[in-house]
Design a protein around this motif. Sequence first.
Motif, PDB file in Angstrom:
ATOM      1  N   LEU A  86      -6.960  -7.111   2.484  1.00  0.00           N
ATOM      2  CA  LEU A  86      -6.930  -5.909   3.329  1.00  0.00           C
ATOM      3  C   LEU A  86      -5.490  -5.579   3.708  1.00  0.00           C
ATOM      4  CD1 LEU A  86      -9.808  -5.905   5.997  1.00  0.00           C
ATOM      5  CD2 LEU A  86      -9.234  -4.088   4.407  1.00  0.00           C
ATOM      6  N   GLU A  87      -4.767  -6.597   4.145  1.00  0.00           N
ATOM      7  CA  GLU A  87      -3.375  -6.395   4.580  1.00  0.00           C
ATOM      8  C   GLU A  87      -2.484  -5.980   3.411  1.00  0.00           C
ATOM      9  OE1 GLU A  87      -2.128  -9.971   6.476  1.00  0.00           O
ATOM     10  OE2 GLU A  87      -3.245  -9.565   8.310  1.00  0.00           O
ATOM     11  N   TYR A 181      -6.175   1.547   4.491  1.00  0.00           N
ATOM     12  CA  TYR A 181      -6.420   0.724   3.303  1.00  0.00           C
ATOM     13  C   TYR A 181      -6.563   1.645   2.089  1.00  0.00           C
ATOM     14  CZ  TYR A 181      -8.673  -2.433  -0.006  1.00  0.00           C
ATOM     15  OH  TYR A 181      -8.982  -3.173  -1.126  1.00  0.00           O
ATOM     16  N   VAL A 182      -5.839   1.336   1.021  1.00  0.00           N
ATOM     17  CA  VAL A 182      -5.854   2.186  -0.177  1.00  0.00           C
ATOM     18  C   VAL A 182      -6.996   1.771  -1.101  1.00  0.00           C
ATOM     19  CG1 VAL A 182      -4.535   3.001  -2.167  1.00  0.00           C
ATOM     20  CG2 VAL A 182      -3.357   2.516  -0.010  1.00  0.00           C
ATOM     21  N   PHE A 184      -9.122   3.024  -4.404  1.00  0.00           N
ATOM     22  CA  PHE A 184      -9.021   3.935  -5.551  1.00  0.00           C
ATOM     23  C   PHE A 184      -7.848   4.915  -5.381  1.00  0.00           C
ATOM     24  CE2 PHE A 184     -13.599   2.793  -5.696  1.00  0.00           C
ATOM     25  CZ  PHE A 184     -13.635   2.226  -6.967  1.00  0.00           C
ATOM     26  N   GLU A 185      -6.710   4.332  -5.005  1.00  0.00           N
ATOM     27  CA  GLU A 185      -5.437   5.067  -4.887  1.00  0.00           C
ATOM     28  C   GLU A 185      -5.417   6.117  -3.771  1.00  0.00           C
ATOM     29  OE1 GLU A 185      -4.276   6.524  -8.732  1.00  0.00           O
ATOM     30  OE2 GLU A 185      -4.326   4.538  -9.646  1.00  0.00           O
ATOM     31  N   LYS A 186      -6.405   6.058  -2.873  1.00  0.00           N
ATOM     32  CA  LYS A 186      -6.403   6.984  -1.729  1.00  0.00           C
ATOM     33  C   LYS A 186      -6.546   6.188  -0.431  1.00  0.00           C
ATOM     34  CE  LYS A 186      -8.258  11.127  -1.650  1.00  0.00           C
ATOM     35  NZ  LYS A 186      -9.260  12.221  -1.701  1.00  0.00           N
ATOM     36  N   PRO A 187      -5.647   6.419   0.534  1.00  0.00           N
ATOM     37  CA  PRO A 187      -5.750   5.669   1.788  1.00  0.00           C
ATOM     38  C   PRO A 187      -6.910   6.182   2.658  1.00  0.00           C
ATOM     39  CG  PRO A 187      -3.926   7.212   1.899  1.00  0.00           C
ATOM     40  CD  PRO A 187      -4.479   7.333   0.525  1.00  0.00           C
ATOM     41  N   MET A 188      -7.706   5.257   3.150  1.00  0.00           N
ATOM     42  CA  MET A 188      -8.834   5.634   4.014  1.00  0.00           C
ATOM     43  C   MET A 188      -8.328   5.951   5.422  1.00  0.00           C
ATOM     44  SD  MET A 188     -11.881   2.951   3.078  1.00  0.00           S
ATOM     45  CE  MET A 188     -11.151   1.619   4.000  1.00  0.00           C
ATOM     46  N   VAL A 189      -8.919   6.963   6.018  1.00  0.00           N
ATOM     47  CA  VAL A 189      -8.618   7.289   7.414  1.00  0.00           C
ATOM     48  C   VAL A 189      -9.842   6.836   8.211  1.00  0.00           C
ATOM     49  CG1 VAL A 189      -8.059   9.093   9.066  1.00  0.00           C
ATOM     50  CG2 VAL A 189      -7.245   9.283   6.712  1.00  0.00           C
TER      51      VAL A 189
END
Length: 209
Positions: A86-87, A181-182, A184-189
Amino acid sequence: DVFEQPQHVGHKKIEFHISTEIPAVLQINSEKEEKNGKRVYLYATTEEINNTGFGRIFPAPSSNDKMETEEEDDEIPSEFISRKDLERNRLSREEMEKYSVFKNYEPGDPNCRIYVKNLAKQVQEKDLKFIFGRYVDFQSEVERNMFDIRLMKEGRMKGQAFIGLPNEKAAAKALKEANGYVLFEKPMVVQFARSARPKQDANEGKRKK
């Protein structure tokens, strides 16, 4: 005299006088090794010292650091993401500032339900379970039942999800550790969901039926 010696120097005899008392530190190390079924000899002959160097006489602590990090994740089943992963894949605060999705970011009011947006189209429920399942004790029937994932795949809500966690503490931890956390190449909000009342959930369920 030391540096200018043209004549051939013969073999020199090197003697080591080692006291019979073993220092406390070495004694502890040898006890540890004996417990593991390995006997380490702390004394070496002059020839061994010349060949291998002092670094190999005493056993180096092999994987203490590894064990410590593994112990922290021992409570989390292997089917879920580790804290280390995760980190590793999470954006830093500085990196988050470069993304427009984190502009004016507010975590919201703490409750047991979280809202996740900016999800890639490849994301499936199993991916979210892999991440957020680590905050649920699946041995507890109550926690297992409270864990709920609703991933929106169509319409205006596409790329968003609502995740119900067992309690506010678990939700707060999930928000803190998974935001940015990225996947599939997208950071989650990750934010707290605005409405998290069971009554509303029940009404929604009736409407769908």
